[in-house]
Design an enzyme around this catalytic site. Sequence first.
Site, mmCIF file in Angstrom:
data_model
loop_
_atom_site.group_PDB
_atom_site.id
_atom_site.type_symbol
_atom_site.label_atom_id
_atom_site.label_comp_id
_atom_site.label_asym_id
_atom_site.label_seq_id
_atom_site.Cartn_x
_atom_site.Cartn_y
_atom_site.Cartn_z
ATOM 1 N N GLU A 162 0.800 -1.238 0.000
ATOM 2 C CA GLU A 162 0.000 0.000 0.000
ATOM 3 C C GLU A 162 0.831 1.285 0.000
ATOM 4 O O GLU A 162 0.648 2.157 0.845
ATOM 5 C CB GLU A 162 -0.949 0.000 1.219
ATOM 6 C CG GLU A 162 -1.893 -1.185 1.247
ATOM 7 C CD GLU A 162 -2.849 -1.169 2.428
ATOM 8 O OE1 GLU A 162 -2.730 -0.295 3.303
ATOM 9 O OE2 GLU A 162 -3.733 -2.045 2.480
ATOM 10 N N GLU A 277 -5.764 -10.853 -1.381
ATOM 11 C CA GLU A 277 -6.578 -10.684 -0.158
ATOM 12 C C GLU A 277 -8.071 -10.679 -0.490
ATOM 13 O O GLU A 277 -8.841 -9.865 0.033
ATOM 14 C CB GLU A 277 -6.203 -9.383 0.572
ATOM 15 C CG GLU A 277 -4.737 -9.279 0.927
ATOM 16 C CD GLU A 277 -4.383 -8.040 1.754
ATOM 17 O OE1 GLU A 277 -5.299 -7.389 2.291
ATOM 18 O OE2 GLU A 277 -3.181 -7.737 1.866
#
Length: 368
Positions: A162, A277
């Site tokens: 991220e 994910e």
Amino acid sequence: MELSRRQFAQAILGAAAGLACARKSVFPQIVHGAGATLRDLAGQKGITYGCATTKQALSTDQEFAALVSEQCALLVPETEMKWKYLEPQQNHFVFDNADWMFDFAKRHGMQLRGHVLVWQEALPSWMNSITAANAKAVMTNHIRKVMEHYRGKLHSWDVVNEAIAFRNQGGELRESPFLRLIGPDYVEIAFRTAAETDPNALLVYNENHLEYDNADDQFRRDTLLKQLKQWTSRKVPIGALGLQSHLRTGNVPFSASKLSDFLQRVSDLGLKLIVSELDVAERGSESSVSDRDRAIEKTLDQYLNTVLKNNAVIAVVTWGLSARYTWISNYAPRPDGQPVRPLPYDRDLHPTSAWTALASAFEHAPKR
Ligand code: XIL
């Protein structure tokens, strides 16, 4: 044993017709009776399927642990390898829980995927006092010590998570202590350190909010692609892009062609792809379980059928396996209080429409 085409078609037809009760009664027999597992269905196409979960769940819930080892070829520690757990005090490393996950995976014939070395979340409080003078040494020490411990043993490592900015935030990289104290080169430094420490490891750049056809995600796809081009042109040793794939229902605009085009450009750079994910939060108006399941299944169908067409996808990981243990219960609970259904199994460990969607996507995926 493999699902016969007929059994599979029956199950899919049942689901498509919205026969929730038929699915409930038919699927467990087909899933478990016929022995079909997500692990095998994916494996037949050269894709590794797995899930994230915790030592807490695996060590206290035998029924759940058995399901994980039956359905998964890959295990991801949902928390145990985050910075604050591995290095709770500076340069004092605690591997017990992460090692427990590694041993569990090994005992059950699964690989372990490392998550995550450098991320602006799950940091220990001692990191509040790092400065520009020592931040780079702190980061590289963490990467070295952790990767040395697992050298040559893991499926892959999320090296940086991220790092890309959101639209309207300004800049291309997201605010983080690493960006502030080391500078934009921190991503490159992290990957080079990781490759020096474990030269054969598959090194992954993991990112969220790339999936949908809106201005925010488009900005992130464009920005990430630009960064990946720069990194690969400088021979930064990134081996794969992890697409977090936290999806949502509620008719969020989705463009198969824009997403495929993005994935093609990434794989053209020589990178593998990992759906890292996957889960589905509910943002739609559906309220009955059968309507909700249909919306969840549609969301997964359109996404997976698009993504798995790209032969660079080597693994699919759901962020959890059963609604019994899922961060979605806290992060995106339903306003009406009904239990969430974001994963292949519900709270009672019965297969859901997400299982059907994953099984069918693997069945339709080209072999790689
Ligand atoms: C989440 C876990 O699932 C939660 O249990 C924890 O409280 C917070 O982190 N992106 C990531 C994951 O990369 O590490 C996050 O996991 C979910 C979002």
